[in-house]
Design an enzyme around this catalytic site. Structure first.
Site, short mmCIF file in Angstrom:
data_model
loop_
_atom_site.label_atom_id
_atom_site.label_comp_id
_atom_site.label_asym_id
_atom_site.label_seq_id
_atom_site.Cartn_x
_atom_site.Cartn_y
_atom_site.Cartn_z
N CYS A 142 21.03 -59.90 -86.47
CA CYS A 142 21.91 -60.64 -85.57
C CYS A 142 22.97 -59.71 -85.01
O CYS A 142 23.56 -58.90 -85.72
CB CYS A 142 22.62 -61.78 -86.31
SG CYS A 142 21.60 -63.25 -86.53
N CYS A 143 23.19 -59.86 -83.72
CA CYS A 143 24.30 -59.15 -83.08
C CYS A 143 24.92 -60.11 -82.08
O CYS A 143 24.59 -61.29 -82.07
CB CYS A 143 23.83 -57.85 -82.44
SG CYS A 143 22.67 -58.08 -81.10
N SER A 144 25.79 -59.62 -81.22
CA SER A 144 26.46 -60.56 -80.33
C SER A 144 25.51 -61.18 -79.32
O SER A 144 25.57 -62.36 -79.05
CB SER A 144 27.68 -59.92 -79.66
OG SER A 144 27.38 -58.64 -79.21
N THR A 167 20.27 -54.61 -80.44
CA THR A 167 19.57 -54.67 -81.71
C THR A 167 18.06 -54.63 -81.53
O THR A 167 17.34 -54.21 -82.42
CB THR A 167 20.00 -55.93 -82.48
OG1 THR A 167 21.43 -55.98 -82.45
CG2 THR A 167 19.56 -55.88 -83.92
#
Length: 102
Positions: A7-9, A14
């Site tokens: 998970c990233c923004s 990613t």
């Protein structure tokens, strides 16, 4: 099959790391499903995966997300900024495997 969620923004940067991790898993003969998702869909997504790793941009949410993950009996941790920045797929894959073996 091991299912690993990153998970990233937004799920964009990613996705490059996902490719590196997939290559690492393939070279080890491991059957893995690795996906990058925005942190906004975490609660739904974690139910489908064995483990979640957070990109450095969202690591400040780790404690809050850990509560949700534990409700589903899942492990979560943050990827080190060094491993993330250098796209070290092997290292991040190892981290995910270690968390799943807990």
């Amino acid at each position: 099959m091991k299912k690993i969620l990153l998970c990233c923004s937004a799920g964009m940067s990613t996705s490059m790391l996902v490719k590196k991790m997939e290559q690492a898993a393939e070279s080890r003969g491991m059957d893995c499903k690795i996906e990058a998702q925005p942190v906004s869909v975490f609660e739904d997504a974690i139910q489908e995966f064995d483990v979640c790793l957070l990109g450095p941009q969202v690591r400040f949410q780790l404690d809050e997300l850990r509560k949700t993950a534990s409700q589903y009996g899942k492990q979560i941790d943050a990827i080190s900024p060094m491993a993330y920045g250098m796209m070290k797929g092997e290292e991040v894959l190892d981290q995910a495997i270690y968390l799943m073996s807990d």
